[in-house]
Design a protein around this motif. Structure first.
Motif, PDB file in Angstrom:
ATOM      1  N   ARG A  61      -8.391   5.910 -11.540  1.00  0.00           N
ATOM      2  CA  ARG A  61      -8.112   4.730 -11.907  1.00  0.00           C
ATOM      3  C   ARG A  61      -7.260   4.780 -13.306  1.00  0.00           C
ATOM      4  O   ARG A  61      -6.068   4.362 -13.522  1.00  0.00           O
ATOM      5  N   ALA A  89      -5.028   4.490  -8.066  1.00  0.00           N
ATOM      6  CA  ALA A  89      -5.358   3.429  -7.212  1.00  0.00           C
ATOM      7  C   ALA A  89      -6.325   2.320  -8.055  1.00  0.00           C
ATOM      8  O   ALA A  89      -6.867   2.711  -9.156  1.00  0.00           O
ATOM      9  N   TYR A 125      -9.347  -0.633  -7.185  1.00  0.00           N
ATOM     10  CA  TYR A 125     -10.470  -1.374  -6.238  1.00  0.00           C
ATOM     11  C   TYR A 125     -10.037  -2.354  -5.725  1.00  0.00           C
ATOM     12  O   TYR A 125      -9.179  -2.923  -6.242  1.00  0.00           O
ATOM     13  N   ILE A 142      -9.292  -0.289  -1.329  1.00  0.00           N
ATOM     14  CA  ILE A 142      -8.677   0.086  -2.285  1.00  0.00           C
ATOM     15  C   ILE A 142      -7.069  -0.311  -2.274  1.00  0.00           C
ATOM     16  O   ILE A 142      -6.702  -0.348  -1.123  1.00  0.00           O
ATOM     17  N   THR A 157      -3.480   1.237  -3.325  1.00  0.00           N
ATOM     18  CA  THR A 157      -2.947   2.524  -3.658  1.00  0.00           C
ATOM     19  C   THR A 157      -1.652   2.187  -4.549  1.00  0.00           C
ATOM     20  O   THR A 157      -0.771   1.561  -3.799  1.00  0.00           O
ATOM     21  N   PRO A 187     -12.465   6.078  -3.984  1.00  0.00           N
ATOM     22  CA  PRO A 187     -11.093   6.117  -3.690  1.00  0.00           C
ATOM     23  C   PRO A 187     -10.489   7.256  -3.155  1.00  0.00           C
ATOM     24  O   PRO A 187     -10.864   8.446  -3.744  1.00  0.00           O
ATOM     25  N   THR A 220     -13.547   5.173   2.121  1.00  0.00           N
ATOM     26  CA  THR A 220     -12.769   3.759   2.146  1.00  0.00           C
ATOM     27  C   THR A 220     -12.861   3.218   3.316  1.00  0.00           C
ATOM     28  O   THR A 220     -12.818   4.011   4.430  1.00  0.00           O
TER      29      THR A 220
END
Ligand SMILES: [Zn+2]
Ligand SMILES: [Zn+2]
Lengths: 462, 462
Positions: free
Chosen positions: A2, A7, A9, A18, A20, A131, A135
């Motif tokens: 992150r 990505a 959440y 998530i 992208t 991620p 997912t």
């Protein structure tokens, strides 16, 4: 992941989803570009099927539905009305693609039929979000093919696995091992599941992609038949194969370090970042020289970025581009300008070298190749050091517990023998290698003492 | 459309869904290639957001939810459990993208922020399925941007509309008219909706793509603010813009004829088909010559197919490739071989010409350009002939009833005046042109006699 802006959440009420972000999606586009070209070059056409599948379609292959039903998300209302039949959000599309292949197949002349789609699928697993690894919705491609014979279907299965191996090794700089999944872990309803497995730095094995020989069970369930050259009706043989954005998870985890991401030149959105270093009196010369270098690289097709921000100092820029994983940094200060040189720094190990301004493009190409190779070699070394053998259940447990990685051991083929390990630590048989499967190192299964027919690779997984 | 193998209807229990077959999907890929390159060249990054949106997110912009709620498909169960909150299958993604833009935007330096995603969306309309025109799920791209000022947001809106116009005119060979949607027909919650409208051969207007200036309402609803240069907090201005596979519907309908599909060279999967014509004694020479021609074209980057099937005669092949819409056919028989010539036939009008084998690539390029132009010109002629004026409600009704097409007429801007027409025939105001909107031809609204402030284009729609 992150921090590097790949990505985020999903919404709080949507655990497992998530977002992208552009720098993450750009990596997926590189994966797509490569695979899509290879698929098309080997007879595959892209198509698009509905994202929903009627429950009655899903139900037609019994092992399949048993395997996937617990993970399905259901649409039950549309246009303010209760639907007459629940619609599954596709967890994978065999059950809607095979019936259409059936419509489109009359004679042996319509085969082989090879389709692929790029899409997202949903599998409602109740595990923690990670991620690109775990997912509920993920992006992938799913290929679906139909053939006249079992042999052709198997060739297809192996061809696609080979393309996945190539993607991991030549593009993502991650060595993989090819093999079969154990019978009890194959695709529900299929005949044989093949896999490429990659070792992650934490010692776990990543199932990189799978290619399934589905035999005739789906063709039977969905009536996919053809008339052969003797005018006889035959049931086709099908395959399916998929690679998801887990490949990005593997990429990020394999090459990252404490400074952040490290991207192979093949997929890096910026292959080269130029950081000019100036004082007030050298600013103009340094910037002009830097601009020329950037222009020459861009002209040659190198993905280059000149970071000429005034408000940031070089140290800040170094850190930021290291975090983002740009494989090659070019530093340009007054000395470089005066000597008509450039200072190169490799992202993975910080190795620096001074190169001449002449032959810029060739130098950059060579250094990018070198960085790509460094990444692959360091991952390969890790893999080689982490395949171990074991002669007893205790040794399997002890070795995996202590080192992680793979333990290879002779195996009888029985699921119960895997259970002995699985109950004690979260390790399982991730694959049986192609080339060794008929020649285990010993005569006896390490776990039960019965005849060993295979070599099993145990590892922890995601 | 189905005969040409572009699409099939979805499962019987899933009215409104279609399957996009390879020849249909290949057209969509050409649309993607073009737009994607233009978007990226003008500051847009691709990203991917979840396909589901929590109901509570959807509810935050009241006009928006009122507009879309009746068409939403809801996921209510996942992993064998009732969900705590219903999840909408995205009908469009403002309500999930804007909150993330808000997270990622701190200061004016983070703006403009331009994102796009290629995905499918679901709108549960209860109308008859028409492949690529009316489907419950459709493929599209949706762009979402945030800006500091109203002026920048408007510029963005118009930039994207210009790219859609370019796609229709330069790629799909379909002339369009640009304009605004009437106030009462704009995007729910938005400020201004702009549109490109294309005339179909049946006299109806196709809304080709829309670009929305969303003003500040979505930014307010989802708290998308930034700190400006004076350290003051400001609400951003947003836009969204989308083009769907309706563009394929327009393409197919505009250029098709009784023989089947006609594809512009820009998007045709095969731009050229070579049909060899031989007798037993000339077979070898004709095939060799044909193979050389095909190789030379392929080398030059032309998408060419040599139809050397033994089991089909030339007439059958002509029909099949005409049905599939290949823009240029090259016929090669013994005469062509002997004279070192080629016979070209244009798909739209059958025009034939004999060209020299020398300069093959240049000739093909020139003929492909000519076919592209023929298609555009014939569509343009149709459009020009079908914009008419009217001085009374009866004339509007009569003209559209008799000719279809567009009727332009001075309008006061009131929805009630559109209703007068809409109630009698299924025609509505599809747009108010940009350049004329402040200068209607007459002082009075044709429908109510009040002051006319705009020129309205009435037409039937899909
Ligand atoms: Zn055993
Ligand atoms: Zn009026």
């Amino acid at each position: 992941m992150r921090k590097a802006g790949l990505a985020s959440y999903g919404p709080d009420s949507m655990g497992g989803f998530i977002v992208t972000r552009p720098r993450g999606y750009a990596l997926w586009e590189k994966v797509q570009e490569n695979l899509d070209e290879w698929f098309k070059g080997t007879g595959v056409d892209n198509a698009y099927f509905p994202m929903f599948i009627p429950e009655s379609y899903l139900d037609k292959e019994s092992e399949f539905v048993e395997g996937f039903d617990p993970e399905v998300a259901w649409v039950t209302e549309g246009g303010n009305q209760e639907l007459e039949e629940r619609l599954a959000v596709r967890p994978t599309s065999e059950s809607i693609i095979t019936p259409y292949m059936s419509q489109w197949t009359r004679s042996h002349r319509d085969l082989p039929l090879r389709l692929n789609q790029w899409c997202s699928v949903v599998r409602w697993e109740a595990t923690e979000t990670k991620p690109f690894f775990r997912t509920k919705e993920f992006l992938w491609q799913e290929g679906h093919t139909a053939h006249e014979s079992a042999e052709e279907a198997w060739d297809e299965t192996v061809t696609r696995l080979g393309q996945y191996e190539k993607l991991y090794e030549d593009v993502l700089a991650i060595p993989v091992m090819r093999g079969r999944k154990p019978e009890h872990d194959k695709f529900p309803g299929g005949e044989t599941t093949t896999t490429v497995e990659a070792l992650m730095p934490d010692g776990k094995s990543l199932q990189g992609a799978t290619s399934h020989d589905l035999g005739q069970s789906f063709a039977e369930a969905y009536d996919l038949t053809y008339v052969d050259e003797e005018e006889e009706e035959q049931v086709a043989h099908t395959t399916s194969w998929g690679l998801s954005w887990r490949a990005l998870g593997g990429l990020i985890m394999t090459h990252s370090d404490d400074q952040g991401l490290v991207l192979p030149p093949t997929v890096a959105p910026e292959q080269v970042v130029i950081v000019p270093i100036w004082q007030e009196d050298t600013r103009e010369d340094v910037l002009q020289y830097s601009t020329e270098v950037a222009a020459e690289l861009e002209e040659a097709g190198v993905r280059v970025h000149l970071d000429d921000r005034d408000e940031r100092n070089p140290g800040f820029k170094f850190n930021e581009w290291e975090l983002k994983g740009v494989p090659l940094r070019i530093e340009i200060g007054p000395n470089e300008v005066e000597d008509e040189e450039l200072t190169f720094a490799h992202r993975p190990d910080g190795e620096q070298s001074v190169v001449s301004r002449d032959g810029l493009v060739d130098s950059v190409d060579a250094h990018l190749d070198a960085v790509q190779e460094k990444l692959y070699e360091s991952a390969e070394e890790r893999l080689e050091e982490n395949v171990r053998e074991a002669d007893s259940p205790e040794e399997i447990l002890g070795t995996i517990g202590k080192h992680g990685g793979y333990v290879k051991t002779p195996w009888c083929g029985d699921e119960a023998c895997e259970q002995v390990i699985k109950e004690k630590i979260a390790a399982e048989i991730v694959m049986v290698p192609f080339d060794e499967e008929h020649e285990p190192d010993a005569d006896e299964c390490t776990l039960c003492g019965d005849e060993a027919t295979k070599t099993a690779y145990f590892a922890k997984t995601y």
